[in-house]
Scaffold this motif. Structure first.
Motif, mmCIF file in Angstrom:
data_model
loop_
_atom_site.group_PDB
_atom_site.id
_atom_site.type_symbol
_atom_site.label_atom_id
_atom_site.label_comp_id
_atom_site.label_asym_id
_atom_site.label_seq_id
_atom_site.Cartn_x
_atom_site.Cartn_y
_atom_site.Cartn_z
ATOM 1 N N GLY A 190 -19.463 -56.227 13.806
ATOM 2 C CA GLY A 190 -20.443 -55.290 13.277
ATOM 3 C C GLY A 190 -20.454 -53.974 14.022
ATOM 4 N N LEU A 191 -19.264 -53.517 14.445
ATOM 5 C CA LEU A 191 -19.137 -52.286 15.214
ATOM 6 C C LEU A 191 -18.350 -51.238 14.433
ATOM 7 N N PRO A 192 -18.581 -49.963 14.724
ATOM 8 C CA PRO A 192 -17.777 -48.927 14.093
ATOM 9 C C PRO A 192 -16.331 -48.991 14.572
ATOM 10 N N VAL A 193 -15.450 -48.409 13.779
ATOM 11 C CA VAL A 193 -14.017 -48.399 14.065
ATOM 12 C C VAL A 193 -13.568 -46.957 14.164
ATOM 13 N N GLY A 194 -12.747 -46.649 15.149
ATOM 14 C CA GLY A 194 -12.302 -45.274 15.274
ATOM 15 C C GLY A 194 -11.070 -45.135 16.142
ATOM 16 N N SER A 195 -10.506 -43.933 16.106
ATOM 17 C CA SER A 195 -9.297 -43.629 16.854
ATOM 18 C C SER A 195 -9.621 -43.334 18.315
ATOM 19 N N VAL A 196 -8.730 -43.778 19.187
ATOM 20 C CA VAL A 196 -8.786 -43.460 20.617
ATOM 21 C C VAL A 196 -7.534 -42.653 20.944
ATOM 22 N N ALA A 197 -7.712 -41.522 21.585
ATOM 23 C CA ALA A 197 -6.571 -40.678 21.935
ATOM 24 C C ALA A 197 -5.626 -41.435 22.871
ATOM 25 N N GLY A 209 -5.940 -46.252 28.224
ATOM 26 C CA GLY A 209 -6.137 -47.076 29.408
ATOM 27 C C GLY A 209 -7.604 -47.239 29.754
ATOM 28 N N ALA A 210 -8.348 -46.144 29.683
ATOM 29 C CA ALA A 210 -9.775 -46.195 30.008
ATOM 30 C C ALA A 210 -10.551 -47.008 28.978
ATOM 31 N N HIS A 211 -10.160 -46.917 27.716
ATOM 32 C CA HIS A 211 -10.901 -47.615 26.656
ATOM 33 C C HIS A 211 -10.568 -49.112 26.620
ATOM 34 N N PHE A 212 -9.278 -49.444 26.665
ATOM 35 C CA PHE A 212 -8.856 -50.832 26.445
ATOM 36 C C PHE A 212 -8.542 -51.589 27.730
ATOM 37 N N GLY A 213 -8.358 -50.886 28.849
ATOM 38 C CA GLY A 213 -7.851 -51.555 30.035
ATOM 39 C C GLY A 213 -6.338 -51.702 29.953
ATOM 40 N N PHE A 214 -5.797 -52.708 30.674
ATOM 41 C CA PHE A 214 -4.338 -52.852 30.750
ATOM 42 C C PHE A 214 -3.691 -53.051 29.385
ATOM 43 N N VAL A 215 -4.430 -53.612 28.423
ATOM 44 C CA VAL A 215 -3.847 -53.896 27.122
ATOM 45 C C VAL A 215 -3.630 -52.630 26.301
ATOM 46 N N GLY A 216 -4.182 -51.500 26.752
ATOM 47 C CA GLY A 216 -4.043 -50.257 26.007
ATOM 48 C C GLY A 216 -2.604 -49.828 25.805
ATOM 49 N N SER A 217 -1.772 -49.990 26.835
ATOM 50 C CA SER A 217 -0.370 -49.576 26.705
ATOM 51 C C SER A 217 0.359 -50.432 25.680
ATOM 52 N N PHE A 218 -0.002 -51.703 25.582
ATOM 53 C CA PHE A 218 0.608 -52.578 24.582
ATOM 54 C C PHE A 218 0.114 -52.222 23.180
ATOM 55 N N PHE A 219 -1.190 -51.917 23.071
ATOM 56 C CA PHE A 219 -1.764 -51.618 21.762
ATOM 57 C C PHE A 219 -1.233 -50.301 21.209
ATOM 58 N N ALA A 262 -13.914 -53.736 22.631
ATOM 59 C CA ALA A 262 -14.772 -53.232 21.556
ATOM 60 C C ALA A 262 -16.239 -53.488 21.874
ATOM 61 N N ARG A 263 -16.545 -54.666 22.376
ATOM 62 C CA ARG A 263 -17.924 -54.974 22.753
ATOM 63 C C ARG A 263 -18.403 -54.017 23.857
ATOM 64 N N LYS A 264 -17.563 -53.824 24.849
ATOM 65 C CA LYS A 264 -17.943 -52.995 25.989
ATOM 66 C C LYS A 264 -18.142 -51.538 25.580
ATOM 67 N N GLN A 265 -17.255 -51.028 24.745
ATOM 68 C CA GLN A 265 -17.280 -49.612 24.382
ATOM 69 C C GLN A 265 -18.183 -49.324 23.187
ATOM 70 N N GLY A 266 -18.577 -50.353 22.437
ATOM 71 C CA GLY A 266 -19.356 -50.137 21.219
ATOM 72 C C GLY A 266 -18.540 -49.544 20.096
ATOM 73 N N LEU A 267 -17.224 -49.652 20.214
ATOM 74 C CA LEU A 267 -16.302 -49.100 19.223
ATOM 75 C C LEU A 267 -15.055 -49.961 19.197
#
Length: 297
Positions: A240-247, A252-262, A177-182
């Motif tokens: 203090g960041l916005p929240v939104g959906s990731v396709a 994988g690109a947004h979260f890294g390896f944890v994306g598949s678990f999330f 979230a810090r890295k992506q600003g979302l």
């Protein structure tokens, strides 16, 4: 009781060590570095130097103990096959060392991959069998030792074992979230995770070591289902960041390896565990921990 703990300076293992000591037990910890040894000695813990690939160190630790609590895992997300190989070898070595002793052998296991479409229960048998399966099939391998006179107890941990200082999945989500600003969630955020506070998990391990019958599967689960959207919203609020959906295709690109678990639902009930050991979680919830700044320090 004198317990040999692998992963004794890890996130959950260190809490298990503290819990055992507070209950009056003696502890021997596996230490793979001088720094880890110093941490354990400062707690009054006996030390066996070695790691999961030093099988002789595992044998030495087991020989000195009345119980073995296996919490360590390489967690090498870049080379899961190596993590699986070392896990299977460690469980086999420890099981062989305990054969015929009727001593407790508590083995950590994940809740992921057990069932689809419903919360897992303690009666669900892990589908991971054999060296080429998840974690090298270590859960079923450890349970095989019940027939060889070992009091095997499997403790399955929620995907979030949370608290201040956690470097697990929620820590990675916060970093993303810090890295992506979302602060993102995958799709509609309806997938869900079980969660447990670190202190409650450690207490369960201690109770299982002391009391659980051979062949027991325990669920270190306090909250059965926390939606991934709620987790993302709590992280967003804390940063203090916005929240939104990731396709899903972008997870994988947004979260890294944890994306598949999330993107996956990993939930379980704890009814059998609570009744068997009179275990009642008392720690804060996952969302309360996030809101209190556990992941923003």
């Amino acid at each position: 009781m004198r317990a040999f703990v692998t992963g004794a300076t890890g996130w959950i293992g260190s809490a298990v060590v503290d819990e055992l000591i507070s209950a009056g037990h003696q502890v021997i910890g596996l230490a793979r570095s001088e720094r880890a040894e110093q941490v354990l000695v400062a707690k009054g813990v006996g030390v066996v130097r070695g790691d999961l690939d030093d099988l002789d160190s595992l044998r030495r630790g087991a020989a000195r103990a009345d119980a073995v609590i296996h919490m360590a895992n390489k967690h090498d997300w870049s080379n899961p096959a190596e993590s699986d190989r070392s896990e299977r070898a460690a469980v086999r070595t420890l099981g062989d060392a305990l054969a015929g002793t009727d001593r407790p052998f508590v083995v950590a296991a994940p809740l992921s991959g057990l069932v689809d479409g419903r919360p897992a229960t303690e009666d669900d048998v892990s589908p991971a069998v054999g060296p080429d399966s998840n974690r090298g099939g270590s859960e079923n391998l450890a349970l095989d030792y019940v027939a060889q006179g070992v009091r095997t107890v499997i403790t399955r941990f929620a995907p979030s074992v949370h608290g201040r200082g956690d470097w697990g999945f929620v820590n990675f989500l916060t970093a993303a979230a810090r890295k992506q600003g979302l602060s993102g969630y995958v799709g509609d955020g309806s997938t869900a995770w079980s969660a447990v506070h670190r202190g409650d998990a450690a207490r369960l391990v201690r109770l299982g070591t002391e009391q659980a019958p051979a062949g027991t599967r325990l669920h270190a689960v306090a909250e059965e289902a926390v939606t991934t959207r709620a987790i993302a919203e709590a992280i967003g609020d804390s940063l203090g960041l916005p929240v939104g959906s990731v396709a899903p295709q972008d997870a994988g690109a947004h979260f890294g390896f944890v994306g598949s678990f999330f993107a996956s639902t990993m939930t379980a009930s704890n009814d059998v565990t609570r009744k068997l050991l009179s275990w009642e979680p008392t720690g804060p919830s996952l969302l309360a921990d996030i809101a209190a700044g556990a992941y923003t320090a």
